[in-house]
Design a protein around this motif. Structure first.
Motif, short mmCIF file in Angstrom:
data_model
loop_
_atom_site.label_atom_id
_atom_site.label_comp_id
_atom_site.label_asym_id
_atom_site.label_seq_id
_atom_site.Cartn_x
_atom_site.Cartn_y
_atom_site.Cartn_z
N CYS A 36 0.86 -1.19 0.00
CA CYS A 36 0.00 0.00 0.00
C CYS A 36 0.89 1.24 0.00
O CYS A 36 1.78 1.37 0.84
N CYS A 58 0.12 3.49 3.51
CA CYS A 58 0.54 3.09 4.86
C CYS A 58 1.64 2.04 4.86
O CYS A 58 2.05 1.57 5.92
N CYS A 66 -6.37 -2.19 0.69
CA CYS A 66 -5.65 -2.18 1.96
C CYS A 66 -6.62 -2.11 3.12
O CYS A 66 -7.45 -1.21 3.21
N CYS A 95 -5.37 0.70 6.47
CA CYS A 95 -5.67 2.13 6.57
C CYS A 95 -7.07 2.41 6.02
O CYS A 95 -7.37 3.53 5.61
ZN LIG Z 1 -2.86 1.14 3.49
#
Ligand SMILES: [Zn+2]
Length: 429
Positions: free
Chosen positions: A40, A43, A60, A63
């Protein structure tokens, strides 16, 4: 039509980016594949097959509360811009000589782009110590972020900084307002994922607080939100092994303030052994004995319990014994949390029962503290040091009671008391 200004320094998934600003924005892939591993881009989490959507793309989960990032969608962002230089400081207070020294060092390190860990005891006045640094950045038109894992800490910081500086500001948290262009941004940690290279200076308060103690996500969040090579300062009253390692590696410079601003020592907790806060539905006699003695003094009393359910039971039992008591219970689930805390501060409530939500970041002058079930596993060394640190913070009453009620001594209790004694020793007491 959305105003472009409100998107400077922001980075959001395509769905959340306004259509009228898509043409002017930069984009980057939401995820990147590095030697077969999807990561990702917001994050830095690694993704596996459990992160796959039915149509094949990855998303993801780590986050996701900040909007879903997908491998087949772009992230949109706009570069941050500066504000006009201005005279911004309204604060007229004075730092003492110890605070002054740290404030100057923070300025020096920041100018070199270096990050610090300010290890200051509870009640050292660490917010005020930041004011010369903040003045320097604000006056030059720079953007500053203050973040903390705890919403109550953020709220108090926001309130104090709004009084001390005349700059545009906003306070971001999960159920809060939408972002509007501001020079000062106070936010809970996850909110930083919605910024990208936006801050000239970032300060993280109470970095050791649950749920971000020893959690790498905090460091990723602050790192991507700041402009490259700008300082991030961490503030804490108790360091963690991770922070210690970062200092050993030279990534952080340690600044220590072992003395409280009124130059009196920290209060050492006293431990009382008991068989629990209630037996056969009755409140502990040991507690009631100390409670009565404390009430004779008339000082406000903060009572901690580890679990919401215990707090509620205890509150009702206490009220049954003393129907006229001006007492309240506050937890993360309380509807009027902010108002109850304010009522306790102003004296409308004389006893406040609480969970660990009020362990840090709040100041109640002249308060005494009882920690019930202090041997519960929810109390870490750092939370006990913080709780003890609520007491003796005002010049008018630099002392007070810190009582831990427990069935047995735990490692956390022992370490907390040791650390408090150690800080007093370092301060020359
Ligand atoms: Zn993420």
């Amino acid at each position: 039509m959305e105003d472009e200004k409100n998107y400077w320094g922001r980075r959001l998934p395509a769905r959340e980016w306004p259509n009228n600003l898509k043409a002017v924005a930069h984009t980057m892939p939401g995820m990147q594949e590095v030697s077969g591993q999807w990561i990702c881009q917001r994050c830095q989490s690694k993704l596996d097959e459990t992160n796959r959507l039915p149509q094949g793309a990855f998303y993801c989960r780590n986050c996701i509360q900040m909007g879903r990032v997908r491998s087949d969608e772009e992230l949109y962002y706009l570069m941050q811009r500066e504000f006009s230089p201005a005279d911004t400081c309204r604060w007229s207070g004075q730092l003492n000589s110890d605070q002054e020294k740290i404030a100057q060092k923070l300025l020096d390190y920041s100018r070199k782009g270096k990050s610090c860990l300010v290890h200051a005891v509870t009640g050292a006045g660490k917010t005020e110590m930041l004011y010369p640094l903040l003045t320097d950045y604000f006056n030059r038109g720079r953007v500053v972020g203050l973040a903390s894992p705890r919403i109550d800490v953020c709220r108090e910081l926001y309130h104090r900084l709004q009084m001390a500086f005349s700059v545009s500001s906003c306070f971001l948290y999960a159920e809060g307002e939408d972002y509007r262009r501001s020079q000062l941004i106070v936010a809970t940690i996850p909110q930083l994922f919605r910024f990208y290279q936006a801050f000239d200076l970032l300060i993280v308060d109470e970095v050791d607080a649950f749920p971000f103690d020893e959690n790498m996500q905090l460091y990723v969040a602050v790192d991507q939100a700041r402009k490259p090579n700008t300082p991030i300062h961490f503030l804490t009253a108790t360091t963690t092994p991770l922070l210690e390692r970062r200092m050993q590696r030279g990534e952080l410079y340690r600044l220590t303030l072992a003395k409280r601003f009124h130059k009196n020592p920290l209060i050492i907790p006293r431990v009382f052994y008991w068989s629990g806060y209630q037996t056969n539905g009755r409140l502990s006699r040991k507690f009631l004995y100390h409670f009565k003695r404390q009430r004779e003094t008339g000082f406000p009393l903060l009572i901690f319990l580890p679990l919401i359910q215990w707090g509620e039971t205890f509150y009702l039992q206490l009220l049954r014994l003393y129907p006229k008591l001006r007492v309240a219970f506050v937890s993360s689930c309380s509807q009027y949390r902010k108002e109850l805390v304010e009522d306790f501060r102003t004296g409308r409530i004389e006893i406040l029962i609480t969970t660990t939500i009020l362990e840090r970041g709040v100041t109640f002058p002249k308060v005494d503290v009882f920690v019930l079930e202090a041997d519960h596993s929810l109390y870490t060394k750092s939370s006990l040091v913080q709780i003890a640190g609520r007491v003796g913070r005002s010049q008018e009453r630099p002392n007070g009671l810190v009582y831990f009620f427990a069935q047995e001594q735990t490692r956390a209790i022992k370490q907390a008391i040791q650390e408090i004694k150690q800080m007093n020793k370092e301060a020359g007491f």
